[in-house]
Each structure stands twice: as structure tokens, then as C-alpha cells.
Design a protein around this motif. Structure first.
Motif, PDB file in Angstrom:
ATOM      1  N   SER A   8       0.865  -1.164   0.000  1.00  0.00           N
ATOM      2  CA  SER A   8       0.000   0.000   0.000  1.00  0.00           C
ATOM      3  C   SER A   8       0.906   1.218   0.000  1.00  0.00           C
ATOM      4  O   SER A   8       1.925   1.225   0.705  1.00  0.00           O
ATOM      5  N   SER A   9       0.561   2.215  -0.776  1.00  0.00           N
ATOM      6  CA  SER A   9       1.436   3.385  -0.846  1.00  0.00           C
ATOM      7  C   SER A   9       1.462   4.150   0.478  1.00  0.00           C
ATOM      8  O   SER A   9       2.469   4.755   0.824  1.00  0.00           O
ATOM      9  N   ARG A  10       0.367   4.119   1.222  1.00  0.00           N
ATOM     10  CA  ARG A  10       0.314   4.887   2.474  1.00  0.00           C
ATOM     11  C   ARG A  10       0.651   4.068   3.709  1.00  0.00           C
ATOM     12  O   ARG A  10       1.140   4.605   4.692  1.00  0.00           O
ATOM     13  N   PHE A  11       0.375   2.752   3.699  1.00  0.00           N
ATOM     14  CA  PHE A  11       0.571   1.942   4.907  1.00  0.00           C
ATOM     15  C   PHE A  11       0.861   0.491   4.518  1.00  0.00           C
ATOM     16  O   PHE A  11      -0.005  -0.374   4.642  1.00  0.00           O
ATOM     17  N   PRO A  12       2.080   0.233   4.030  1.00  0.00           N
ATOM     18  CA  PRO A  12       2.421  -1.146   3.674  1.00  0.00           C
ATOM     19  C   PRO A  12       2.251  -2.089   4.871  1.00  0.00           C
ATOM     20  O   PRO A  12       2.609  -1.739   5.991  1.00  0.00           O
TER      21      PRO A  12
END
Length: 111
Positions: A8-12
Motif C-alpha cells: 500500500s502506498s500509504r501503509f504497507p
């Protein structure tokens, strides 16, 4: 079917993040199971970490391609081998969607 990805770009790694001692995906899966209106609950993922976590928690999980562009494509790919009249897509990052909300939605959609 609950589509889940690790990247995820915001919260891998968000699906494996713990909330009150349980992973986010565990909360989502367990809420779906508790709704009692679903014939089956399946996690669809392209990630080995999520797959292994789900198997370790006795959740039904299937692999999907890394080529899926979004959750709906992941659900469609997982659904190719499922023989049901209806498939309900539930997002893997919504641990606050409790069983009563799922029941209400499914009951309303049957009307």
C-alpha cells in the motif's frame, strides 16, 4: 470474498497491523463469519505473508495474481472457481464493519 494486499502506498502491511492484539484482517474475517448469512468467507491475496498469516489463523485463503489492479479484480479472479449465485465483496481494511452491519446490508439486498 475479502481482497487483501500487502503493498500500500500509504501503509504497507496494513492487513497484518495489530488492533487490540489481533491483525486487521483477522477482525474483518471474524466479523464476516459472525454475520452467519454467508456460505463461505474467503481471503484473496497475492502476498505470501498474508497467505501464511491467514492459514495460521484457520482462515480460508486463496492466492490471486499480482497483476490485479484493484480489489474488485482480485475478487473476480478468486471468484472464477466458485460456484455461487452471488458473491459479496468486503474490504480487508474495514475492521469496524461489524456483523450486524453485514447482516443488515445482505438482508436489504435480498428485498
Amino acid at each position: 470474498i475479502i481482497p487483501v494486499r500487502y503493498q500500500s502506498s500509504r501503509f504497507p502491511g496494513k492487513p497484518l497491523a495489530e488492533i487490540n492484539g489481533e491483525s486487521m484482517i483477522s477482525h474483518v474475517y471474524n466479523n464476516a463469519i459472525k454475520a452467519e448469512l454467508l456460505d463461505d468467507v474467503i481471503i484473496a491475496t497475492d502476498d505470501e505473508r498474508i497467505y501464511d498469516h491467514c492459514q495460521g489463523k484457520n482462515m480460508k485463503v486463496v492466492y490471486t495474481s499480482k497483476d490485479c489492479k484493484n480489489g474488485s479484480e482480485r475478487v473476480a479472479e478468486a471468484a472464477e472457481n466458485i460456484k455461487l449465485d452471488y458473491i459479496f465483496e468486503m474490504q480487508g481494511d474495514q475492521p469496524l464493519v461489524k456483523q450486524n452491519i453485514i447482516k443488515d446490508f445482505l438482508n436489504d439486498s435480498r428485498k
